[in-house]
Motif scaffolding. Sequence first.
Motif, PDB file in Angstrom:
ATOM      1  N   LEU A  58      18.808  28.759  66.813  1.00 40.34           N
ATOM      2  CA  LEU A  58      20.090  28.043  67.258  1.00 40.34           C
ATOM      3  C   LEU A  58      19.977  27.144  68.384  1.00 40.34           C
ATOM      4  N   PRO A  59      20.836  26.166  68.283  1.00 41.94           N
ATOM      5  CA  PRO A  59      20.481  25.160  69.268  1.00 41.94           C
ATOM      6  C   PRO A  59      20.661  25.606  70.702  1.00 41.94           C
ATOM      7  N   GLN A  60      21.087  26.575  71.279  1.00 41.44           N
ATOM      8  CA  GLN A  60      21.095  26.837  72.653  1.00 41.44           C
ATOM      9  C   GLN A  60      19.744  27.728  73.005  1.00 41.44           C
ATOM     10  N   TYR A  61      18.763  27.964  72.136  1.00 36.90           N
ATOM     11  CA  TYR A  61      17.346  28.367  72.187  1.00 36.90           C
ATOM     12  C   TYR A  61      16.578  27.427  71.853  1.00 36.90           C
ATOM     13  N   ALA A  62      16.738  25.974  71.932  1.00 35.84           N
ATOM     14  CA  ALA A  62      15.897  24.825  71.691  1.00 35.84           C
ATOM     15  C   ALA A  62      14.622  24.732  72.397  1.00 35.84           C
ATOM     16  N   THR A  63      14.793  25.306  73.645  1.00 34.88           N
ATOM     17  CA  THR A  63      13.849  24.984  74.639  1.00 34.88           C
ATOM     18  C   THR A  63      12.885  26.099  74.838  1.00 34.88           C
ATOM     19  N   SER A  64      11.716  26.168  75.155  1.00 37.06           N
ATOM     20  CA  SER A  64      10.825  27.347  75.453  1.00 37.06           C
ATOM     21  C   SER A  64      11.174  28.050  76.398  1.00 37.06           C
ATOM     22  N   GLU A  65      11.934  27.804  77.546  1.00 38.97           N
ATOM     23  CA  GLU A  65      12.206  28.456  78.739  1.00 38.97           C
ATOM     24  C   GLU A  65      13.558  29.370  78.273  1.00 38.97           C
ATOM     25  N   ALA A  66      14.438  28.741  77.387  1.00 35.44           N
ATOM     26  CA  ALA A  66      15.597  29.402  76.812  1.00 35.44           C
ATOM     27  C   ALA A  66      14.888  30.620  75.812  1.00 35.44           C
ATOM     28  N   ARG A  67      14.073  30.399  75.028  1.00 34.27           N
ATOM     29  CA  ARG A  67      13.486  31.294  74.205  1.00 34.27           C
ATOM     30  C   ARG A  67      12.971  32.501  75.143  1.00 34.27           C
ATOM     31  N   LYS A  68      12.208  32.093  76.206  1.00 32.46           N
ATOM     32  CA  LYS A  68      11.579  33.196  77.025  1.00 32.46           C
ATOM     33  C   LYS A  68      12.930  34.070  77.588  1.00 32.46           C
ATOM     34  N   ALA A  69      13.977  33.371  78.103  1.00 33.51           N
ATOM     35  CA  ALA A  69      14.969  34.179  78.726  1.00 33.51           C
ATOM     36  C   ALA A  69      15.594  35.070  77.661  1.00 33.51           C
ATOM     37  N   LEU A  70      15.635  34.423  76.482  1.00 35.50           N
ATOM     38  CA  LEU A  70      16.139  35.499  75.170  1.00 35.50           C
ATOM     39  C   LEU A  70      15.317  36.548  75.079  1.00 35.50           C
ATOM     40  N   MET A  71      13.986  36.403  75.041  1.00 37.09           N
ATOM     41  CA  MET A  71      12.903  37.670  74.948  1.00 37.09           C
ATOM     42  C   MET A  71      13.178  38.421  75.816  1.00 37.09           C
ATOM     43  N   ARG A  72      13.322  38.277  77.205  1.00 36.07           N
ATOM     44  CA  ARG A  72      13.655  38.979  78.259  1.00 36.07           C
ATOM     45  C   ARG A  72      14.789  39.884  78.048  1.00 36.07           C
ATOM     46  N   ARG A  73      15.878  39.296  77.343  1.00 29.67           N
ATOM     47  CA  ARG A  73      17.190  40.223  77.063  1.00 29.67           C
ATOM     48  C   ARG A  73      16.882  41.127  75.797  1.00 29.67           C
ATOM     49  N   LEU A  74      16.410  40.614  74.749  1.00 34.75           N
ATOM     50  CA  LEU A  74      16.135  41.434  73.769  1.00 34.75           C
ATOM     51  C   LEU A  74      15.304  42.704  74.130  1.00 34.75           C
ATOM     52  N   ARG A  75      13.951  42.156  74.804  1.00 32.48           N
ATOM     53  CA  ARG A  75      13.357  43.222  75.301  1.00 32.48           C
ATOM     54  C   ARG A  75      13.929  44.174  76.180  1.00 32.48           C
ATOM     55  N   GLU A  76      14.574  43.835  76.980  1.00 26.16           N
ATOM     56  CA  GLU A  76      15.501  44.845  77.887  1.00 26.16           C
ATOM     57  C   GLU A  76      16.258  45.651  77.053  1.00 26.16           C
ATOM     58  N   ALA A  77      17.031  45.131  76.102  1.00 24.51           N
ATOM     59  CA  ALA A  77      17.697  46.087  75.195  1.00 24.51           C
ATOM     60  C   ALA A  77      16.870  47.053  74.444  1.00 24.51           C
ATOM     61  N   LEU A  78      15.713  46.704  74.061  1.00 22.23           N
ATOM     62  CA  LEU A  78      14.938  47.762  73.246  1.00 22.23           C
ATOM     63  C   LEU A  78      14.446  48.703  74.443  1.00 22.23           C
ATOM     64  N   VAL A  79      13.843  48.225  75.671  1.00 16.82           N
ATOM     65  CA  VAL A  79      13.465  49.100  76.702  1.00 16.82           C
ATOM     66  C   VAL A  79      14.802  50.355  76.979  1.00 16.82           C
ATOM     67  N   LYS A  80      16.009  49.606  76.843  1.00 11.04           N
ATOM     68  CA  LYS A  80      16.972  50.714  77.299  1.00 11.04           C
ATOM     69  C   LYS A  80      17.261  51.670  75.973  1.00 11.04           C
ATOM     70  N   MET A  81      16.830  51.097  74.781  1.00 13.92           N
ATOM     71  CA  MET A  81      17.040  52.038  73.570  1.00 13.92           C
ATOM     72  C   MET A  81      16.160  53.234  73.568  1.00 13.92           C
ATOM     73  N   VAL A  82      14.905  53.036  74.419  1.00 17.54           N
ATOM     74  CA  VAL A  82      13.974  54.176  74.137  1.00 17.54           C
ATOM     75  C   VAL A  82      14.660  55.608  74.931  1.00 17.54           C
ATOM     76  N   SER A  83      15.468  55.336  76.214  1.00 12.58           N
ATOM     77  CA  SER A  83      15.985  56.456  76.745  1.00 12.58           C
ATOM     78  C   SER A  83      17.392  57.037  75.711  1.00 12.58           C
ATOM     79  N   ILE A  84      17.686  56.218  74.523  1.00 12.24           N
ATOM     80  CA  ILE A  84      18.647  56.826  73.682  1.00 12.24           C
ATOM     81  C   ILE A  84      17.868  57.356  72.372  1.00 12.24           C
ATOM     82  N   VAL A  85      16.841  56.805  71.876  1.00 11.24           N
ATOM     83  CA  VAL A  85      16.393  56.894  70.432  1.00 11.24           C
ATOM     84  C   VAL A  85      14.799  57.251  70.434  1.00 11.24           C
TER      85      VAL A  85
END
Length: 239
Positions: A58-85
Motif C-alpha cells: 500500500l502507498p502508506q508503506y512505501a518507505t522502509s521506515e514505514a514498513r518497520k513501524a508496521l512491523m512493530r504494530r503487527l508484532r505487538e498484536a501477535l505478542v498480545k495474542m500470546v496472552s489470549i491463545v
Amino acid sequence: MASAKPPAELLELYTAIQSLFPTETLGEEKWFFVVISALTGAGKPSLAADLYLFLVGLPQYATSEARKALMRRLREALVKMVSIVGVCRPLEAIMCIDAVTQAEDAETSCSREDWQCDAANHERGTSWLKKLYSENLEPIDEMFSRQQDFGWISREITYGLYLSDHRILDGVETELVVLSGIMAQDLPKMVGWHLRACRRIGMSMEDCEAVQNCIELCLDFAVIALGPTPRVKDIEHEV
C-alpha cells in the motif's frame, strides 16, 4: 517495493473487512488487527504473511521506515495474542511474516527487554483490568482468592506484561486484538466481557457490532463455526 499478491479470496476478505470496519470513528490503519488476530487465533497463522505482503504494497508503506513501524504494530498484536491463545500460533504467524520480510525492512527492537514484574507493573495491570471490568471484577477476584495462581497471572502477566502496555498499540487497538482472539476460540462468556470492555473504553454500540461482524467474516473464512454468541445489545445494560 515489490510484493507477492495474496490469493483472490483473501483480497476479497480484506475488501469486505475494510468496507465494514468503522474507520471514521475508530481511526485509520486498525482494520488489519482484526484480520491478523482472528485468523491467527482460528488456526490460520500462515495467512499473516499474506496480510503483511498486502499491507506493505500500500502507498502508506512505501518507505522502509514505514514498513518497520508496521512491523512493530503487527508484532505487538501477535505478542498480545500470546496472552489470549498461547504462544504457538502467534509464533508461527510472526515466523511466516519474517520469512517474507525484505532485509532492508528488518525491525529488531524488543519492546519488553526492560520489563520488571514489580509494583509499577502490578499497578498498571490492575488499573487497566479495573477500567475494563469495573464492578464486575469483584466476583472474579473472589474466585481468584481461591485460585491464586490465575489471579497472579491475570494481574502480573496477562494485564501487567501484555495488555496494559499501550506504547505501541493503544487501548482500542488492544481490545480489537483481544476480542478477535477470544471469538476465534468460541468463548461466549469472555466475548460478552470484552464487548462490555469495548463499550467502557469508548467504543459505540454501532462500532462494537461492526467490529464483531468483521471478526465473524474472518472466522467464516477460516471455517470456524461459532455457537450462540453475545451481541453488544445483550451486554449494554451492564455498561
